[in-house]
Design a protein around this motif. Structure first.
Motif, short mmCIF file in Angstrom:
data_model
loop_
_atom_site.label_atom_id
_atom_site.label_comp_id
_atom_site.label_asym_id
_atom_site.label_seq_id
_atom_site.Cartn_x
_atom_site.Cartn_y
_atom_site.Cartn_z
N THR A 161 43.41 45.14 39.03
CA THR A 161 42.28 44.53 38.33
C THR A 161 42.13 43.06 38.69
O THR A 161 41.01 42.56 38.89
CB THR A 161 42.46 44.68 36.81
OG1 THR A 161 42.64 46.07 36.49
CG2 THR A 161 41.25 44.16 36.06
N THR A 162 43.25 42.34 38.79
CA THR A 162 43.20 40.93 39.17
C THR A 162 42.67 40.76 40.59
O THR A 162 41.85 39.87 40.87
CB THR A 162 44.60 40.30 39.06
OG1 THR A 162 45.11 40.50 37.74
CG2 THR A 162 44.55 38.81 39.35
N ALA A 163 43.14 41.61 41.50
CA ALA A 163 42.66 41.54 42.88
C ALA A 163 41.17 41.85 42.97
O ALA A 163 40.43 41.23 43.74
CB ALA A 163 43.45 42.50 43.76
N LEU A 164 40.72 42.81 42.16
CA LEU A 164 39.29 43.15 42.15
C LEU A 164 38.46 41.99 41.62
O LEU A 164 37.37 41.68 42.13
CB LEU A 164 39.07 44.40 41.30
CG LEU A 164 37.66 45.00 41.27
CD1 LEU A 164 37.23 45.40 42.68
CD2 LEU A 164 37.62 46.18 40.34
N LEU A 165 38.97 41.31 40.60
CA LEU A 165 38.28 40.13 40.07
C LEU A 165 38.19 39.03 41.11
O LEU A 165 37.12 38.43 41.32
CB LEU A 165 39.01 39.63 38.82
CG LEU A 165 38.51 38.32 38.21
CD1 LEU A 165 37.08 38.48 37.69
CD2 LEU A 165 39.44 37.87 37.10
#
Length: 254
Positions: A130-134
């Protein structure tokens, strides 16, 4: 005039949409079930509409045979699928890293829905994905995805079947590099877990009466969470560099 528009421009638009739509239904951040299908379709249609005037000169003419038309459409769909799948494979490095970290940090049983793998996964894997997608959208790397899609017309020329041998080698190379990167990103946790378990084994030999299970597990969780707080920025920087390097082969050389 109307016949010319329907036979040429509409055909060119559909041909462009076949590649763009397939890629956008596989790109990280767009292929999730949480993203509305109408939103994905609208974005793909808008980008196809903008690209068609610039690509119409390199697109093949509408074939007279239905079988040739089918083969042409399949070639464009395959080209979009290659690009989208490659980006998805590169992005799965976060899933590999998070899964390895969870197993060596005693957090494998804490599950959460991962928007990338579209299934229940370890909480660390879901957090990293999720952090990488953000960061993908915050750092405007999604523009690189779109640019690689545009430049793919110089790599996969319309009307010509992609080289399956080179494509297979590219995908295999990305799978190997992604798995390698995932393990490398989890290396600090592997080292800490190895040292911690060795120290724990010595402690059980020196003081067998200590309730190791009630003491060791909470302490291991605390160490892993603190270490995760420290290394997350480095993990994300390494991943973003890997994502950008992985898309370079699809970009047109200046």
């Amino acid at each position: 005039m109307l016949e010319e528009i329907l036979s040429l421009n509409l055909f060119a638009f559909i041909l462009v949409f076949a590649r763009v739509g397939t890629a956008f239904f596989l790109f990280p951040g767009f292929q999730s079930k949480q993203v509305s299908i109408r939103a994905r379709l609208s974005i793909a249609l808008a980008i196809s509409f903008l690209l068609t005037p610039f690509l119409i000169d390199i697109l093949p003419k509408m074939p007279g045979s239905p079988w040739m038309l089918f083969a042409l459409m399949m070639g464009e769909i395959l080209s979009g699928a290659i690009l989208g799948t490659t980006a998805l494979i590169i992005f799965s490095a976060m899933q590999v890293a998070g899964t390895v970290i969870s197993y060596v940090s005693a957090m494998a049983n804490a599950l959460i829905f991962d928007p990338i793998s579209q299934q229940q996964s370890a909480i660390v894997a879901g957090f990293l994905s999720t952090t990488a997608l953000l960061l993908l959208f915050v750092t405007n790397l999604h523009h690189v995805l779109i640019q690689s899609l545009i430049d793919s017309y110089s790599l996969f020329q319309p009307g010509m079947a992609p080289a399956l041998g080179d494509t297979t080698e590219l995908i295999v190379r990305h799978v190997a590099a992604t798995f390698k990167l995932g393990v490398q990103l989890a290396a600090p946790f592997i080292v800490v877990s190895l040292v911690y378990n060795l120290a724990l084994g010595l402690m059980t030999r020196l003081a067998p009466q200590i309730p190791i299970f009630f003491v060791a597990l909470p302490f291991q969780l605390v160490i892993s969470i603190v270490l995760l707080m420290i290394v997350v920025p480095s993990i994300m920087l390494a991943f973003l560099a890997h994502l950008e390097d992985g898309l370079v082969p699809f970009l047109a050389t200046p």
